[in-house]
Design an enzyme around this catalytic site. Structure first.
Site, PDB file in Angstrom:
ATOM      1  N   ASP A  57      11.679 -34.011   1.361  1.00 59.04           N
ATOM      2  CA  ASP A  57      11.844 -32.737   0.661  1.00 59.04           C
ATOM      3  C   ASP A  57      12.397 -31.687   1.609  1.00 59.04           C
ATOM      4  OD1 ASP A  57      11.205 -30.674  -1.538  1.00 59.04           O
ATOM      5  OD2 ASP A  57      10.173 -29.889   0.233  1.00 59.04           O
ATOM      6  N   TYR A  62      14.982 -23.400   4.524  1.00 58.56           N
ATOM      7  CA  TYR A  62      14.516 -23.949   5.788  1.00 58.56           C
ATOM      8  C   TYR A  62      15.627 -23.895   6.839  1.00 58.56           C
ATOM      9  CZ  TYR A  62      10.901 -25.905   2.702  1.00 58.56           C
ATOM     10  OH  TYR A  62       9.907 -26.072   1.772  1.00 58.56           O
ATOM     11  N   LYS A  88      15.569 -27.424  -3.301  1.00 57.30           N
ATOM     12  CA  LYS A  88      15.090 -26.313  -4.114  1.00 57.30           C
ATOM     13  C   LYS A  88      16.218 -25.357  -4.467  1.00 57.30           C
ATOM     14  CE  LYS A  88      10.658 -26.916  -1.842  1.00 57.30           C
ATOM     15  NZ  LYS A  88      11.092 -27.650  -0.634  1.00 57.30           N
TER      16      LYS A  88
END
Length: 346
Positions: A57, A62, A88
């Protein structure tokens, strides 16, 4: 418990989504709190894959794209047929002046700023940008990232939900799923309450919940997890250590929910540690394995920044835990009596 075992996110998606029970959270690969170089990042990803971890994930947030780009290199070496990938949507990355960079908790990031956008165009652009950074259109799951009051404030989250449901964001997700470009949709958030609300508004396949169902928190047992079982919605549990304290124990400076742990939490963790020590079991192993006792929880995804940390995660995931430990935690009132434990799931 075995890291190689795979389970389905749910039983109703047109394209089945398989998850290894132990997954890999890629936030550290975006230089979370500390810088790591590309060689170390690739060695860490290889160690996870070689250990049998097949679910990864990531997110644009990030490292402002760095985590996705680093994962892209590893994906060329991994078997696409057995790998499961989630990222995401909701945060767009835009070029900006250096003083406008949005590093948040990440260091040595590209010169980008974050713009939140949960509209139709925002979701579609976020998806195509992630495809470009990851170098693959084989993204299995898309999660709405941080569409909660903790990120946007109480009033702000209402605006974001209007973007999602009135300005086409949810429609974008379902179009991507219905056309087979992705297999499942959900949200990656820090509170279970927003997940419950989303399920009251529309159909979702799964949620990535950071903490909130741990040795220290079991409120989701009341309404949320039963609703997930009823609706066949799978849970991926990130943050099983409540942002640190269940890994470190009640040491000076221990963190709970991204802040210094309060006295009552410190005391409870001391009690948890004592019971675990009585059974010669590390607290961290108990914390990592506990969420998987509930049948709605399909995978836990601790992060890692080095191959050594990967090996540690595997070791604690496969630590044998005596049924008597779970029983003692309940008898001491340290976990709820109605909390299912891993021995119930085997």
């Amino acid at each position: 418990m075995t890291r190689a075992k795979t389970v389905l996110l749910n039983h109703r998606t047109k394209q089945p989504v398989r998850l290894s029970r132990l997954g890999f959270g890629c936030a550290p690969l975006g230089n979370l709190y500390r810088k790591i170089d590309d060689t170390q990042a690739q060695a860490t990803l290889d160690a996870a894959w070689d250990a049998g971890i097949q679910y990864f994930d990531t997110a644009p947030q990030y490292g402002l794209g760095r985590s996705e780009s680093r994962l892209a290199d590893a994906l060329t070496r991994f078997d696409a047929g057995t790998l499961t990938l989630s990222t995401k949507v909701g945060r767009l990355l835009e070029d900006c002046a250096i003083e406008d960079v949005t590093p948040e908790a990440f260091v040595d990031v590209p010169q980008k700023r974050i713009v939140f956008d949960y509209t139709y165009d925002g979701i579609m652009r976020s998806y195509t940008d992630s495809v470009a950074r990851l170098g693959t259109n084989k993204i299995d799951m898309l999660f709405l990232h941080d569409i909660d009051a903790g990120t946007h404030g109480t009033a702000g989250v209402e605006d974001k939900l209007r973007e999602l449901f009135s300005r086409g964001g949810y429609r974008a997700l379902t179009e991507l799923r219905d056309t087979g470009q992705i297999s499942a949709i959900g949200a990656g958030v820090n509170t279970w309450q927003i997940c419950e609300r989303l399920l009251g508004e529309a159909d979702f396949d799964g949620f990535l919940l950071a903490g909130r169902y741990t040795l220290l928190e079991q409120d989701p047992l009341d309404t949320f997890l039963p609703l997930c079982l009823k609706r066949d919605v799978g849970i991926i549990l990130g943050g099983p250590y409540n942002s640190g304290i269940l890994a470190t124990g009640a040491i000076d400076g221990a963190r709970f929910d991204y802040a210094p742990a309060p006295d009552d939490i410190m005391q409870r963790v001391r009690q948890l540690s004592e019971v675990c020590a009585d059974h010669n079991t590390p607290l961290i192993a108990t914390a990592l394995q506990f969420p998987l006792g509930h049948s709605a929880v399909k995978s836990v995804i601790p992060g890692a920044a080095t191959p050594h940390e990967v090996r540690q995660n595997v070791e604690i995931f496969e630590t044998a835990i005596s049924p008597a430990l779970w029983s003692d935690l309940k008898s001491h009132g340290l976990i709820r009596q109605d909390a299912p434990v891993p021995q119930d799931a085997t």
